[in-house]
Design a protein around this motif. Sequence first.
Motif, PDB file in Angstrom:
ATOM      1  N   VAL A   8       0.838  -1.197   0.000  1.00 12.78           N
ATOM      2  CA  VAL A   8       0.000   0.000   0.000  1.00 12.78           C
ATOM      3  C   VAL A   8       0.877   1.252   0.000  1.00 12.78           C
ATOM      4  O   VAL A   8       1.796   1.367   0.803  1.00 12.78           O
ATOM      5  CB  VAL A   8      -0.936   0.043   1.238  1.00 12.78           C
ATOM      6  N   LEU A   9       0.550   2.181  -0.879  1.00 12.99           N
ATOM      7  CA  LEU A   9       1.142   3.515  -0.864  1.00 12.99           C
ATOM      8  C   LEU A   9       0.045   4.468  -0.413  1.00 12.99           C
ATOM      9  O   LEU A   9      -1.010   4.559  -1.046  1.00 12.99           O
ATOM     10  CB  LEU A   9       1.647   3.915  -2.248  1.00 12.99           C
ATOM     11  N   ILE A  31       3.712  -0.913   3.989  1.00 15.02           N
ATOM     12  CA  ILE A  31       3.028   0.358   3.774  1.00 15.02           C
ATOM     13  C   ILE A  31       4.062   1.460   3.642  1.00 15.02           C
ATOM     14  O   ILE A  31       4.985   1.554   4.450  1.00 15.02           O
ATOM     15  CB  ILE A  31       2.084   0.680   4.955  1.00 15.02           C
ATOM     16  N   ILE A  32       3.888   2.311   2.629  1.00 12.61           N
ATOM     17  CA  ILE A  32       4.675   3.534   2.508  1.00 12.61           C
ATOM     18  C   ILE A  32       3.706   4.692   2.705  1.00 12.61           C
ATOM     19  O   ILE A  32       2.700   4.794   2.000  1.00 12.61           O
ATOM     20  CB  ILE A  32       5.382   3.647   1.144  1.00 12.61           C
ATOM     21  N   LEU A  33       4.012   5.540   3.675  1.00  6.68           N
ATOM     22  CA  LEU A  33       3.214   6.727   3.961  1.00  6.68           C
ATOM     23  C   LEU A  33       4.028   7.937   3.519  1.00  6.68           C
ATOM     24  O   LEU A  33       5.090   8.220   4.065  1.00  6.68           O
ATOM     25  CB  LEU A  33       2.884   6.808   5.453  1.00  6.68           C
ATOM     26  N   SER A  34       3.552   8.641   2.506  1.00  7.83           N
ATOM     27  CA  SER A  34       4.279   9.750   1.902  1.00  7.83           C
ATOM     28  C   SER A  34       3.612  11.076   2.245  1.00  7.83           C
ATOM     29  O   SER A  34       2.399  11.210   2.115  1.00  7.83           O
ATOM     30  CB  SER A  34       4.294   9.551   0.385  1.00  7.83           C
ATOM     31  N   GLU A  35       4.412  12.054   2.679  1.00 10.88           N
ATOM     32  CA  GLU A  35       3.900  13.385   3.035  1.00 10.88           C
ATOM     33  C   GLU A  35       4.804  14.448   2.434  1.00 10.88           C
ATOM     34  O   GLU A  35       6.025  14.383   2.594  1.00 10.88           O
ATOM     35  CB  GLU A  35       3.835  13.545   4.550  1.00 10.88           C
ATOM     36  N   MET A  75       7.850   5.703   6.563  1.00  9.70           N
ATOM     37  CA  MET A  75       7.357   7.072   6.520  1.00  9.70           C
ATOM     38  C   MET A  75       8.322   7.916   5.710  1.00  9.70           C
ATOM     39  O   MET A  75       9.522   7.947   6.012  1.00  9.70           O
ATOM     40  CB  MET A  75       7.222   7.621   7.940  1.00  9.70           C
ATOM     41  N   LEU A  76       7.809   8.611   4.709  1.00 12.07           N
ATOM     42  CA  LEU A  76       8.620   9.489   3.880  1.00 12.07           C
ATOM     43  C   LEU A  76       8.083  10.911   4.006  1.00 12.07           C
ATOM     44  O   LEU A  76       7.093  11.264   3.360  1.00 12.07           O
ATOM     45  CB  LEU A  76       8.591   9.046   2.416  1.00 12.07           C
ATOM     46  N   ALA A  77       8.710  11.721   4.863  1.00 12.42           N
ATOM     47  CA  ALA A  77       8.337  13.130   4.983  1.00 12.42           C
ATOM     48  C   ALA A  77       9.116  13.931   3.944  1.00 12.42           C
ATOM     49  O   ALA A  77      10.086  13.435   3.363  1.00 12.42           O
ATOM     50  CB  ALA A  77       8.643  13.632   6.390  1.00 12.42           C
ATOM     51  N   VAL A  93       9.786  12.043  -5.017  1.00  9.73           N
ATOM     52  CA  VAL A  93      11.040  12.760  -4.802  1.00  9.73           C
ATOM     53  C   VAL A  93      11.085  13.170  -3.334  1.00  9.73           C
ATOM     54  O   VAL A  93      10.234  13.918  -2.863  1.00  9.73           O
ATOM     55  CB  VAL A  93      11.165  13.997  -5.714  1.00  9.73           C
ATOM     56  N   GLU A  94      12.084  12.650  -2.619  1.00 12.53           N
ATOM     57  CA  GLU A  94      12.252  12.911  -1.189  1.00 12.53           C
ATOM     58  C   GLU A  94      13.393  13.903  -0.991  1.00 12.53           C
ATOM     59  O   GLU A  94      14.498  13.693  -1.490  1.00 12.53           O
ATOM     60  CB  GLU A  94      12.571  11.594  -0.472  1.00 12.53           C
TER      61      GLU A  94
END
Length: 189
Positions: A8-9, A31-35, A75-77, A93-94
């Motif tokens: 899940v993205l 799970i990848i949670l992108s913000e 978690m990718l902030a 893009v992080e």
Amino acid sequence: HRHVVTDVLVVGAGPAGLEAALALSGRGLKIILSEMDPVPGGTLNWEKATIDGAAARTWAAAAMDRLAADPDVTMLASTTVGAAYENNIFSLVEAIQDARGVQAERHWRVHARYVVLATGMTERPLLFANNDRPGVMLATATRRLIAEFGAAPCRHLLVYANNDSGYLTALEARRAGVDVVAIVDTRPQ
């Protein structure tokens, strides 16, 4: 560059994204949670609201702690989802920096089995001549300036609304000492 496959993205770590990730965590799903912002939580970081009896910001911090405890959640902030391709392939893009403060970017190519789009509300501006002049702002932007940054964008405010969030803006402005001249509500009642 990172190439990953995930179950899940979740795009967006505001109230809906955090709740979706919490509901899915602990089930053995990757799970990848992108913000896109450096601090997850979205409007929870500045709205005067409660969730499950806790202040919004406190609830968001607790949600992030719970998600951080799950080894299957990444978690990718400070990460922007820039493109979506067929078969649920996404380009992210992080923005990152090393211990010395040198900034760089990491490109993620994510293939997700499922995607949750929780990118938040899109407030639409009113259409009228000169609506792009200084002083004409969306209600949410006005409320955020006051609540998150402590900056009143004006001395006198007229709120034009078609939903209850305009009243939240008027209340926040009054608390900040702004003179709310009027609330124009387009609804019949």
